[in-house]
Each structure stands twice: as structure tokens, then as C-alpha cells.
Design a protein around this motif. Structure first.
Motif, mmCIF file in Angstrom:
data_model
loop_
_atom_site.group_PDB
_atom_site.id
_atom_site.type_symbol
_atom_site.label_atom_id
_atom_site.label_comp_id
_atom_site.label_asym_id
_atom_site.label_seq_id
_atom_site.Cartn_x
_atom_site.Cartn_y
_atom_site.Cartn_z
ATOM 1 N N LEU A 1 34.753 90.463 -47.947
ATOM 2 C CA LEU A 1 34.916 89.928 -46.603
ATOM 3 C C LEU A 1 36.164 89.055 -46.567
ATOM 4 C CD1 LEU A 1 33.050 90.303 -44.204
ATOM 5 C CD2 LEU A 1 32.028 88.113 -44.732
ATOM 6 N N GLU B 1 0.319 81.585 -28.056
ATOM 7 C CA GLU B 1 1.645 81.038 -28.335
ATOM 8 C C GLU B 1 1.830 80.683 -29.805
ATOM 9 O OE1 GLU B 1 2.910 77.865 -25.876
ATOM 10 O OE2 GLU B 1 3.300 79.152 -24.175
ATOM 11 N N ARG C 1 12.079 75.584 -40.149
ATOM 12 C CA ARG C 1 12.101 76.955 -40.663
ATOM 13 C C ARG C 1 13.293 77.696 -40.079
ATOM 14 N NH1 ARG C 1 9.225 82.133 -40.105
ATOM 15 N NH2 ARG C 1 9.688 81.710 -37.940
ATOM 16 N N ARG D 1 16.171 80.188 -40.856
ATOM 17 C CA ARG D 1 16.776 81.097 -41.820
ATOM 18 C C ARG D 1 17.923 81.881 -41.215
ATOM 19 N NH1 ARG D 1 11.490 83.024 -42.777
ATOM 20 N NH2 ARG D 1 12.348 84.580 -41.379
ATOM 21 N N LYS E 1 14.698 80.190 -31.457
ATOM 22 C CA LYS E 1 13.241 80.041 -31.339
ATOM 23 C C LYS E 1 12.853 78.572 -31.364
ATOM 24 C CE LYS E 1 11.184 84.048 -33.467
ATOM 25 N NZ LYS E 1 10.614 84.589 -34.718
ATOM 26 N N ARG F 1 8.092 71.615 -25.708
ATOM 27 C CA ARG F 1 7.216 70.537 -26.159
ATOM 28 C C ARG F 1 7.666 69.187 -25.630
ATOM 29 N NH1 ARG F 1 4.357 72.848 -30.682
ATOM 30 N NH2 ARG F 1 4.103 74.920 -29.802
ATOM 31 N N GLY G 1 32.638 88.247 -39.796
ATOM 32 C CA GLY G 1 31.865 88.162 -41.030
ATOM 33 C C GLY G 1 30.492 88.774 -40.942
ATOM 34 N N ALA G 2 30.188 89.402 -39.825
ATOM 35 C CA ALA G 2 28.887 90.031 -39.696
ATOM 36 C C ALA G 2 28.973 91.509 -40.064
ATOM 37 C CB ALA G 2 28.372 89.884 -38.277
ATOM 38 N N MET G 3 27.817 92.096 -40.257
ATOM 39 C CA MET G 3 27.798 93.500 -40.618
ATOM 40 C C MET G 3 26.726 94.218 -39.828
ATOM 41 S SD MET G 3 26.983 95.364 -44.102
ATOM 42 C CE MET G 3 25.448 95.812 -43.381
ATOM 43 N N GLY H 1 9.309 79.572 -24.260
ATOM 44 C CA GLY H 1 8.383 78.639 -24.888
ATOM 45 C C GLY H 1 7.577 77.881 -23.857
ATOM 46 N N GLY H 2 6.330 77.620 -24.198
ATOM 47 C CA GLY H 2 5.569 76.628 -23.470
ATOM 48 C C GLY H 2 4.971 77.019 -22.146
ATOM 49 N N ALA H 3 4.653 78.307 -21.985
ATOM 50 C CA ALA H 3 3.936 78.673 -20.758
ATOM 51 C C ALA H 3 2.657 77.839 -20.665
ATOM 52 C CB ALA H 3 3.602 80.156 -20.763
ATOM 53 N N LYS H 4 2.142 77.504 -21.839
ATOM 54 C CA LYS H 4 0.911 76.732 -21.868
ATOM 55 C C LYS H 4 1.076 75.354 -21.226
ATOM 56 C CE LYS H 4 -0.342 74.737 -25.602
ATOM 57 N NZ LYS H 4 -0.811 74.404 -26.962
ATOM 58 N N LYS I 1 24.867 76.239 -42.340
ATOM 59 C CA LYS I 1 24.821 76.388 -43.808
ATOM 60 C C LYS I 1 23.522 77.096 -44.221
ATOM 61 C CE LYS I 1 22.221 72.384 -44.868
ATOM 62 N NZ LYS I 1 22.342 71.602 -43.670
#
Lengths: 346, 346
Positions: A147, A264, B104, B106, B113, B121, B161-163, B239-242, B346
Motif C-alpha cells: 500500500l 434493541e 467495542r 473495531r 453504531k 441514551r 488505503g481501503a480494499m 438507536g433508541g426507539a425505546k 488507531k
DNA sequence: TGTTAGCACTCTGCACACATGAGTGCTAAC
DNA sequence: GTTAGCACTCATGTGTGCAGAGTGCTAACA
């Protein structure tokens, strides 16, 4: 244990209640169906059925409502009889399903999305679709695509014909042919392994046999564990929370909130769907459900397979007063349809 | 046009109504705030404010409720004043946000999300997050990874840099070095193009310069158009229909159904979010919304950029009686946070 | 002229009583 | 075993009355 007449009356009550959502009275039955029986006789039978646990009375002067036990009997005997003559879908329904599927399918995700949509539209309930990721794929070979001076893309090809990739750091100035040499060597050593097996230790071993750059090894480890995680991840698709609000049992906002809350939480949905990874069709009625929060609901669930492997699970979740016949028919149809598509996803 | 006292009273009414969701009466104001004014005086002022279009009365003997015009004034002056002293988030809130983001992450999808989740919230309303896909990336090179005798995976590397990759058919028996030769040639010819530019005609031209296998050309065309489509596709996260069901204005099932229906139509949500791709923060109150179905709602929306390029849009949708101050503060904070993350993921 | 106290008026929400209607259970007759 | 008849129960709908919150207006006050 139940004579034919009781059976017949029970069935009428169940189907009437499913249709109207109102407690069913003896007069209504006598009027609607020509049983040659007076309301009084029917009342006697209903009284027996209540004693046997098949009917319940919201209050003294209301008609009767089927119990979970009644639905159980109803569903079981229906599933039996459907083995002989399965489909009750109209031509129209089937055409609708086919056209929905044709709409916009470019990849697997679209298939699952469409399935969720179709399920909810056809059944007027919430649909849950779980897509299992193939975690059994085996490593075939890897390749580095340069790359920049210090970065490359690692491509991992697996024996199911799929490919995954991740960004890695390479020692500055490493040439294309060096990268190719590295990937060739590593490919040979890793061939045939499951992706989940390729953990830090194994990689360390393999890698140190061909090179000794610490930075690259670290980023390799990270990239591969990312890929493994992604591959073992299940995906959830939901449909039709809106339809739920059409059901009289969900006119109460509290109940809607409760269910929406569950839907949810992706993790909870996964748990629910994974719990029933039985083969074939499974109907869970009311408190048969193990998960609090849906104990007053029923769920019809089916897993579908490809070459013996479970590819996913689909389910319809709604009030116990659910159109089981229709839901099951739709599920059966989708089941067949999906297995055909999955076998040959052109 | 409004003197200070009227302004002050209007603000009190708005904030009280936002907090309690009940029409505000003159006595309440006099009691809660030490204005040095009797209820009667306040009543006179309120009467004026109603005449000026800032207040409305549900019925004769109820207190008053702010009109859309009042919210407009309120929000505008608040946005102005926030330019000087922006944040009103508590330490606690900020810590919460930070920890949720760390949870979380990644990949890019996880970031969006999380953003949707945090937004809903923190604000107790529905959140909509739109992720623009980079459609401006330019072709760098491509490479074929052989799979079987008749199939290979085409990998396209772009300058960001993406594939991307796709399955293609190759002539039976084509060797690895032939594939490499092909990909090298094609790469040279296509370099620097936008993916969307690489349509059927151009590809035909380029390809026929290096080979003449019709089957492979056809599958190349298909794979590239798939990739281009995927890259220009926008993704929506909700998010958050509740949370909505906690708002008193959504105790009515009909209204919930209406809104849920809109949120379930991905296309509609995209339209709504794309409509306001202004720069910066935008607040749309009640009937200022162009889309039927949310005309009784308010929306606070912000786009975020990376190197001048719009990366996505986030919005909070809720009743006109919305905690604008908090919503805007959260948005501002997330805005900054995201632009930092996006710059250095990162 | 601006502010305030007082008062009549309006409207909602709630409790209560009452009638209505659907449905049952029981008994006695067929 | 079946059925007609009847008393009983309970949910639902409706009308009435009352309390509470809030307003608008008027007259008095500073």
C-alpha cells in the motif's frame, strides 16, 4: 382424552379468538358454526374444557380464551396435519414473496434483510433473522498487497472461496518480492488451519520461521484476530416492529416498550435465537419461553442449513394469539426458498 | 420587539414545559421563580405573548404551551450564546460518553453504531446516524488471487488505503503468472480513476487491450459495478426507539406507529438525513420539517467532516418539546470527539 | 400608567350511580 | 344427553356533580 366434539369446539374457539382477539362466548359459536348444538350444550363442553385446562375466563361474565395448553394442542396437531398437505399460501402470497426477494439482492446480507422484511410483512409480527458466520472455513493462502512504504493489506483466502483482509505494518522499504516470499512461506505453513486456530502462539511460531520483524508480527496478530472475530460473529436482522402496534395486545405502551427494549439489545436477541438451534421448525408458546420479557409472547422459529451446516435462524415473535397456521406456512415456504437460493446464489 | 421581561417569561415557560410536559400557568411561574411579579401581571404578559404567536392554549382554562415560533426564538438565541460558552455537559456525562466509545470499536461501523447508541441514551430520543461511503476514492491497482481452476478473487486497492474484492470467472487453466500479467496491465491503464468512472465501456476498452475472454470480461464488469454500488451506498444506524416511549407525547400508540413506520423505511430515513446536508448544526422545529410524518417532531442534526469531506450525519429526532440545550450540547461534544477519532482511527 | 387583588367563569378530571348487554351456571323438563 | 329458562355476574358506557387549576376582566392602588 378429548372427544371429537370437544376438539372441534376448542378449535373453533381458538380460531375465532385468533381472528377477533375477543373472548369467545357460547352463543357466538352456535350462531357462527352450524354444529347442530344449542348454546347451552356448548357451554357445558366449554365448562369441561376449562376444567381440563384448555380454556380460561378473563372474568365471570366474559367468553373464554384459549390457554397456552390449548395453543400447544392446536399447533401440534396442525404441524402433524401439515406434513401431509403443507402449503396454505395463496398464489398471491407466493408471488409477493418471490417479487420481494427479486427486489434487491446483491449479497448475503441483502438476502437476510429481505427475509426479515418478508417475514414481518406476511405475518404482521416482528421477525428476527440470525445469520451465522462461517467459522469453520479453513485457511487456504494469504497474500500481501503493498500500500505504501510501511503498510500493506493482508488478504486471506479461505477454502469456501471467501476472502478477508486487514491492514498491516511492514518494515520500511520491504520490497514486493520479499512480501511475496513471506506470504508464500506463511501460506504453506498455515494451510488447512481453521481461522480460529491461528492464534498468537501459532502465528509467532510460523512467522519467526520466516522473518523476525516485531512490528509486522504484532500487526499480523491483530489483523488475524480481527478477522477471526468478524468471522465468528453472528449478525441480526429485525423487521416489523411497526406491525406489532397493529395487534390489539400491544395497544398498551408499557408492553411495547418492554418488547422494544429486548429487540434493541442485540445480544439478547442473539441469545434467544441461539437457544433454539434445534433442527426444523419449533414453536414456543407463552411461558414455554425461557427468556423473561417474552414469556407472554409466542415464537415460531426455524433454522436453515446448507450442506448440513446451520446458516441461520429465522423467527417470528408475536402475541400468543398468533396466526400460527399462516406463520408456519410462510416459514415453510421461505425455508424451501432460502435453501434453493443459498445453494446457488447466482 | 420583545422586551426583556417578556423574553424572560417566555424562556421560563419554555423550560418549564420542556421539563414537565404540562401547560404552564401564571401562578406556577410566580411561585417557582422570584420575579417580583404577581400572577396577574404575568397573565397580562402571557396574553400579549399569545397574541404575538409565541404561546398557545390547549383550552380556555389550561396554562400555556410554547409555539414552534417560541422554540425557534429559544433555540436561536441559545445557539448564539453557546458560541461563547459552549459545553454544559457534566463531567459525568462526558465520562459516560468516553466509556461507551471505548467499549467495542473495531471498525468504522462500530463507531457509527456507538454514536447512535450514545446519542439516544443521552438525549432520551431517537437517534439517526448516516454514514457516507467514500465514493471519491481513486483506483490504485488490482490483483487477482486464484481460487480454483475457473475462479479468482479480484482485489481492488484504492488510494485511501481501503480494499474491495469480488468473485470473478477466469478461463479454465489460466496460470497465476498470466493473471498477474493481466492485473499489472489493467492496473496501469485504470490507475487514478474513480471507481464510479470504471463503467462497462471503459472496462471493455481496457480489457480488450490485454485479453479477449468474454466470460471473464462479463464477470469483471459485474464485480466492479457491485463494488462501486457498495462504495456509494450510505448506511443508516438507528438507536433508541425505546426511549421515545418514555416521552409523554408518545403514549399514543398511533403516533408511535407513525414514527416507527418512517424509521423502518431506510430510504425515507436517508432522504431525511440527506436533505439537511448543510454544514454545522441545524435545528428543525415542527412544521419546518419538510417530510410529512415528522411535522410534529423536532430534529437536531449535524454533519461531520474529515478533510473537508462529509463523512456522515447524525441527528436526534423527538417531540418539539425537546431538551434542546442538552441535545445540542451532546451533539457538539460528539462532533468534536468524532472528528478526533476519525482523524486517527488507531 | 403599570401593577395588583378579587371575582366570576370555563374547562378538565374524577368519582359515583345507574342502566345495559353479554355471558355464564344451574335446574328442570324433554 | 340435550335444551330452554332464569337468576346472577361483571364490564362498559353514560350522565351528574364536584373540586381544582387557570384565565380574563374590572376596579383600586402607587
Amino acid at each position: 382424552m378429548l372427544n371429537d366434539r370437544k376438539r372441534k369446539i376448542l378449535q373453533i374457539i381458538i380460531e375465532d379468538y385468533i381472528e377477533t382477539a375477543e373472548p369467545v362466548g357460547s352463543r357466538t359459536i352456535a350462531r357462527k358454526h352450524n354444529l347442530g348444538l344449542s348454546p347451552a350444550t356448548i357451554r357445558n363442553e366449554m365448562s369441561d374444557l376449562e376444567l381440563l385446562g384448555y380454556l380460561e375466563q378473563p372474568h365471570t361474565s366474559a367468553g373464554r380464551v384459549p390457554s397456552a395448553q390449548a395453543y400447544r394442542l392446536y399447533v401440534d396437531s396442525m404441524v402433524d396435519s401439515m406434513k401431509e398437505e403443507p402449503g396454505v399460501l395463496t398464489e398471491n402470497d407466493m408471488a409477493l414473496i418471490n417479487s420481494w426477494y427479486k427486489e434487491r439482492i446483491r449479497n448475503m446480507d441483502d438476502i437476510f434483510k429481505s427475509t426479515a422484511k418478508i417475514l414481518s410483512r406476511m405475518t404482521q409480527n416482528v421477525s428476527l433473522v440470525l445469520a451465522n458466520k462461517k467459522s469453520t472455513a479453513r485457511f487456504k493462502y494469504l497474500k500481501f498487497l503493498p500500500l505504501s512504504d510501511t503498510q500493506a493489506i493482508m488478504c486471506i483466502v479461505t477454502d469456501d472461496g471467501a476472502m478477508d483482509n486487514g491492514l498491516i505494518d511492514i518494515p520500511a522499504g520491504m520490497s514486493g518480492s520479499e512480501l511475496d516470499y513471506l506470504s508464500g512461506k506463511m501460506s504453506n505453513l498455515l494451510k488447512g488451519r481453521r481461522l480460529t486456530e491461528i492464534n498468537g502462539d501459532l502465528l509467532q511460531e510460523v512467522y519467526s520461521a520466516v522473518s523476525e520483524d516485531e512490528v509486522m508480527l504484532a500487526s499480523l496478530k491483530k489483523a488475524i484476530s480481527n478477522i477471526a472475530a468478524k468471522n465468528s460473529e453472528q449478525k441480526v436482522f429485525l423487521g416489523g416492529a411497526k406491525q406489532l402496534l397493529n395487534q390489539p395486545e400491544f395497544q398498551d405502551v408499557g408492553r411495547v416498550k418492554n418488547l422494544l427494549g429486548i429487540l434493541e439489545e442485540e445480544k439478547v436477541v442473539k441469545d434467544i435465537l441461539n437457544a433454539g438451534d434445534d433442527s426444523g421448525l419449533k414453536v414456543t408458546i407463552g411461558s414455554e419461553n425461557k427468556f423473561t420479557g417474552i414469556k407472554d409472547c409466542s415464537m415460531v422459529q426455524a433454522t436453515y442449513r446448507l450442506n448440513g451446516q446451520i446458516v441461520g435462524t429465522m423467527a417470528v415473535l408475536g402475541p400468543t394469539r398468533m396466526e400460527y397456521r399462516k406463520v408456519i406456512a410462510v416459514m415453510n415456504y421461505l425455508h424451501k426458498y432460502l435453501e434453493t437460493i443459498l445453494k446457488d446464489p447466482k
